[in-house]
Design a protein around this motif. Sequence first.
Motif, PDB file in Angstrom:
ATOM      1  N   GLU A  50       0.825  -1.212   0.000  1.00  6.89           N
ATOM      2  CA  GLU A  50       0.000   0.000   0.000  1.00  6.89           C
ATOM      3  C   GLU A  50       0.861   1.264   0.000  1.00  6.89           C
ATOM      4  N   GLU A  94     -10.621  -3.285   0.646  1.00  4.89           N
ATOM      5  CA  GLU A  94     -10.157  -3.398  -0.747  1.00  4.89           C
ATOM      6  C   GLU A  94     -11.260  -3.015  -1.722  1.00  4.89           C
ATOM      7  N   VAL A  97     -11.336   0.636  -1.928  1.00  2.00           N
ATOM      8  CA  VAL A  97     -10.229   1.147  -2.755  1.00  2.00           C
ATOM      9  C   VAL A  97     -10.532   0.937  -4.241  1.00  2.00           C
ATOM     10  N   GLN A 127      -6.243  -4.092  -8.404  1.00  2.00           N
ATOM     11  CA  GLN A 127      -7.375  -4.258  -7.476  1.00  2.00           C
ATOM     12  C   GLN A 127      -8.059  -5.610  -7.653  1.00  2.00           C
ATOM     13  N   GLU A 130      -5.844  -7.779  -5.640  1.00  2.00           N
ATOM     14  CA  GLU A 130      -5.967  -7.478  -4.207  1.00  2.00           C
ATOM     15  C   GLU A 130      -7.243  -8.082  -3.621  1.00  2.00           C
TER      16      GLU A 130
HETATM   17 FE1  FEO Z   1      -3.685  -0.116  -2.860  1.00  2.00          FE
HETATM   18 FE2  FEO Z   1      -4.887  -2.684  -1.556  1.00  2.00          FE
HETATM   19  O1  FEO Z   1      -5.121  -1.187  -2.602  1.00  2.00           O
END
Ligand code: FEO
Length: 170
Positions: A50, A94, A97, A127, A130
């Motif tokens: 991050e 997540e 984000v 993403q 993630e």
């Molecule tokens: Fe930078 Fe886990 O999003």
Amino acid sequence: MLIKTVQDAMNEQIKNEFYAGYQYLSMAAYFESANLPGFSRWMRAQSQEEMEHAMRFYDFILDRGGNVVLGAMEGPTVEFGSPLEVFEEALEHERTVTAQINALYGLAAGENDYASQTFLQWFVTEQVEEEKNTGDVLETLRMIGEGSEALFLLDRELGNRANVEQPEAG
Ligand code: FEO
């Protein structure tokens, strides 16, 4: 030159990415205290990623001749009830984000800012990864339930995550 609306949104995203890193670092501390060093290592690695995401935005703004303006951050969550609860919160985070990145992409597209769209493509792809990684751990935790032996084995597996430096010994 970076368009001001895009620059402002990217400055906000620097903060969002650092905040994500801060959250994961707090989660790492929880796992360390709960005697789950593998989970803690996984979260440290996540936190480092991050910070790197934040720095990508930081560098991009500067490369485009923009101004980096760092904003104030809230404190992270400091109390967690269980590993399952931590990963539920992590996945939720997540997804937030992902929504932030998509909104940024939409903004850049609306402004015909092609360089920013190309830059943001990496984050759109990231993403997906993630959410998958966090979701996979969450699903495993749901399957494990209260089983402490399975939790121990998962801790070992997560501890093998390669891209994190070991804390200094001593
Ligand atoms: Fe930078 Fe886990 O999003």
